[in-house]
Write a protein that holds these residues in place. Sequence first.
Motif, PDB file in Angstrom:
ATOM      1  N   ASN A 107       0.826  -1.212   0.000  1.00  0.00           N
ATOM      2  CA  ASN A 107       0.000   0.000   0.000  1.00  0.00           C
ATOM      3  C   ASN A 107       0.855   1.255   0.000  1.00  0.00           C
ATOM      4  OD1 ASN A 107      -1.494  -2.217   1.543  1.00  0.00           O
ATOM      5  ND2 ASN A 107      -3.151  -0.782   1.117  1.00  0.00           N
ATOM      6  N   GLU A 108       0.302   2.312  -0.591  1.00  0.00           N
ATOM      7  CA  GLU A 108       0.937   3.629  -0.503  1.00  0.00           C
ATOM      8  C   GLU A 108       1.150   3.992   0.963  1.00  0.00           C
ATOM      9  OE1 GLU A 108      -0.335   7.461  -2.791  1.00  0.00           O
ATOM     10  OE2 GLU A 108      -1.340   7.497  -0.835  1.00  0.00           O
ATOM     11  N   THR A 142      -1.409   4.862   3.715  1.00  0.00           N
ATOM     12  CA  THR A 142      -2.125   6.125   3.512  1.00  0.00           C
ATOM     13  C   THR A 142      -3.184   5.996   2.425  1.00  0.00           C
ATOM     14  OG1 THR A 142      -0.394   6.879   2.001  1.00  0.00           O
ATOM     15  CG2 THR A 142      -0.214   7.570   4.300  1.00  0.00           C
ATOM     16  N   HIS A 143      -3.305   4.820   1.841  1.00  0.00           N
ATOM     17  CA  HIS A 143      -4.383   4.578   0.878  1.00  0.00           C
ATOM     18  C   HIS A 143      -4.679   3.088   0.803  1.00  0.00           C
ATOM     19  CE1 HIS A 143      -6.990   4.962  -2.639  1.00  0.00           C
ATOM     20  NE2 HIS A 143      -7.018   6.257  -2.366  1.00  0.00           N
ATOM     21  N   HIS A 144      -5.942   2.774   0.530  1.00  0.00           N
ATOM     22  CA  HIS A 144      -6.399   1.393   0.552  1.00  0.00           C
ATOM     23  C   HIS A 144      -6.332   0.703  -0.812  1.00  0.00           C
ATOM     24  CE1 HIS A 144      -9.616   4.281   0.014  1.00  0.00           C
ATOM     25  NE2 HIS A 144     -10.313   3.383  -0.643  1.00  0.00           N
ATOM     26  N   LYS A 160      -4.026   2.078  -3.518  1.00  0.00           N
ATOM     27  CA  LYS A 160      -2.861   2.540  -4.265  1.00  0.00           C
ATOM     28  C   LYS A 160      -1.613   1.798  -3.799  1.00  0.00           C
ATOM     29  CE  LYS A 160      -4.517   7.274  -5.133  1.00  0.00           C
ATOM     30  NZ  LYS A 160      -4.239   8.711  -4.901  1.00  0.00           N
ATOM     31  N   THR A 189      -4.715   2.495  10.249  1.00  0.00           N
ATOM     32  CA  THR A 189      -4.202   3.212   9.082  1.00  0.00           C
ATOM     33  C   THR A 189      -3.261   4.305   9.593  1.00  0.00           C
ATOM     34  OG1 THR A 189      -5.882   4.951   9.039  1.00  0.00           O
ATOM     35  CG2 THR A 189      -6.408   2.901   7.888  1.00  0.00           C
ATOM     36  N   HIS A 247      -4.487   8.794   5.980  1.00  0.00           N
ATOM     37  CA  HIS A 247      -5.334   7.939   5.148  1.00  0.00           C
ATOM     38  C   HIS A 247      -6.702   8.595   4.969  1.00  0.00           C
ATOM     39  CE1 HIS A 247      -7.446   4.386   3.681  1.00  0.00           C
ATOM     40  NE2 HIS A 247      -6.295   3.716   3.643  1.00  0.00           N
ATOM     41  N   PRO A 248      -7.292   8.516   3.778  1.00  0.00           N
ATOM     42  CA  PRO A 248      -8.623   9.131   3.588  1.00  0.00           C
ATOM     43  C   PRO A 248      -9.690   8.563   4.510  1.00  0.00           C
ATOM     44  CG  PRO A 248      -7.963   7.804   1.670  1.00  0.00           C
ATOM     45  CD  PRO A 248      -6.759   7.981   2.521  1.00  0.00           C
TER      46      PRO A 248
END
Length: 700
Positions: free
Chosen positions: A370-371, A396-398, A400, A434, A438-439
């Motif tokens: 993951n990113e 930081t992303h699920h 990417k 996360t 992370h969003p």
Amino acid sequence: MMFIKGHYFVVLVVLLLVAKAGYTSEITDIIQPVTLVAGKQDTFLVSDFFYAKEYNLKFDVHPDIYLEYNENSNQILLKPRGDFEGPTAINFTLGSAVYQIPVLLTIGQKHRFSYTPKSKPERRMNLMGNFNNWNRNALPMQDEDGDGEYTVEVALEPGQYLHQFVFDDKEFYDPENPEKVDNGFGGFNSVINVPPKYDDIVFLHVLGFNHESGVLTLDFFYEQSGEHGKINKENLFALLDNQALLKETISTEEGKIQIKLPTKDLSGEKVVRLVVGKEGRASNMQTIRLFDGRPVGGSEFNSWQDAIIYSLMVDRFADGDRTNSLPVLHDSLSSKANYLGGDLAGIIAKIEAGYFKELGVNTLWISPVNENTNEAFREWPEPHRYFTGYHGYWPTHHQKVEDRFGDIELFKKLVTTAHDNNMKVLIDFIANHTHKDHPYFRQHRDWFGTFELPDGRKNMRLWDEFRLTTWFEPFLPSFDYINSKAAVDSMTDNAIWWLTEMKLDGFRHDAVKHVPNSFWRTLTRKIYEQVEIPEKRRVLQIGETFGSYGMMKSYINPGQLNSQFNFNLYDVALAVFLNADGSFKTLAGELEKSLSTYGTQNLMGNVMSSHDKTRYMSYVDNDIALNSSDSEEIGWNDPPVVDNAISYKKAMLYYAYMFAIPGLPVIYYGDEFGMTGAADPDNRRMMRFGDQLNKSETEM
């Protein structure tokens, strides 16, 4: 699951006398036996026994076990009689078929712990140990007669256990017990050994098999104290998958047992299980896996039983693309904790070059792709060193991929390349937390737990007190799955996305015990319905948990995970292999305990080293003492080097043991040639190949 009785493996399977005209099955899982303590009730979720689209079950009345089935909650309550011990089975009907839940009823042995303090405790006197996950509050000790001696009795199976007393919140080992081990925190744990209940040996052996004229013949031998044991058909418990074998398929002659099965009934994958039960005792269970009527074996990958796993950290393995080797710039950041350049292109190159094939590896476990954050962050514990997310555990992303590793298309190519070379791919999935950037955390703060506790403390690394919500770092918020169904739905859907879009074969799950069982049940049901059934393939889910056997096992069943890493067995193996006075009797006892919990056909991961552990070579080369609290400091300031050629031979001995025992062998990258390293991050050095290895490393 298997259970120990005395010094031997004990398992229960089914009553042989359940007769049927043939074998039909709507259940594709193998229902594992459960253990019950006489007189004590327990409750189980039926979905943990097997998957079914709908659970329209009808249970038979059992003469020795009171049973209640709640169709709404899908729970079954079992309460055995207080005086019954031995094997039995609970029969139930699903659709047109009759199945059994194997049960072992035991009368638990109790061990008495006692301590006489010099003064009366102001608050409490407690016992804690690896038999209760080191819970400081669950086992209060009482001085019932006022003589100053505090006692508590605990039901324990045979085996070795560690413990400490807690006097007014202060922990200490038993000064009256001379047997103790270093606990790795500057103190000691007391050791007790609970002896077996029986002295004589009871064991069921496989003699061989024959396959001719449309019939599979399986031969067994039952041993009792070195002699053939006297048995008849009424002593036998046999299953084909989850159904009792017909009585006419089995014959006995003194200690010999023979099973004959028409191969027309054995198409696809089948499992034969056999155990001998006499006078409340049971032999070990022999399990034979079949494919199209023949026992599986050889070099073919027939099931996850055949997996040999290679664990690698993307950033530390191989640099195949220098253009993405971009370390984080920070004046207080050591290169040990920064990106070193490994990437997906490097892994692909090694697959294509046949590196893993030459090792005999058929499964890759890849660290998270993951990113991750582009910044360095300070760790919470002293001395507050700075780290980057090079390891992948700060997502930081699920959806990417970390750009220092490559992109989503390159990862798909990696999986395809592995499959083209007859290799499976597992990826690390991080369900617990996360990164704060992370969003999910930015957009759904309500999905996550509280960092500030009502009493003013930080919910930071309170591993046991707030096991399901504690944070690992202030910048790593933990999900609160208990209070957020949306979080459960989103993260389990994300796991399915990785499986289906990337064509992955399974997951290594991080920090399993910090995630509630309900999460894993939701995820596993989705895997059944969206991956395994429509795509007709089996997904492996192997978890990471540090805890007691009971804690580990609570997550391992058809409704949750397939397995976990067997750290309890690993800890005992290290002590035996590395200490001159270590006894292999101790390891044998622990292995029996492990097999009694997980079964002889388990998928538990067996390790010599891991990315969270000090490398084995640093122990065996005498650079770091076992359970030393200085391993991390040594790694930062005086990294070990292998000085003795004999250390490689000693490591090979451990590998011989690890590959011989039940479970899945896991090779941590670099261990194949004897890479050394202290605690994290020194145990995560850059991989070396070819002419970078010395003579001893090349030979290993």
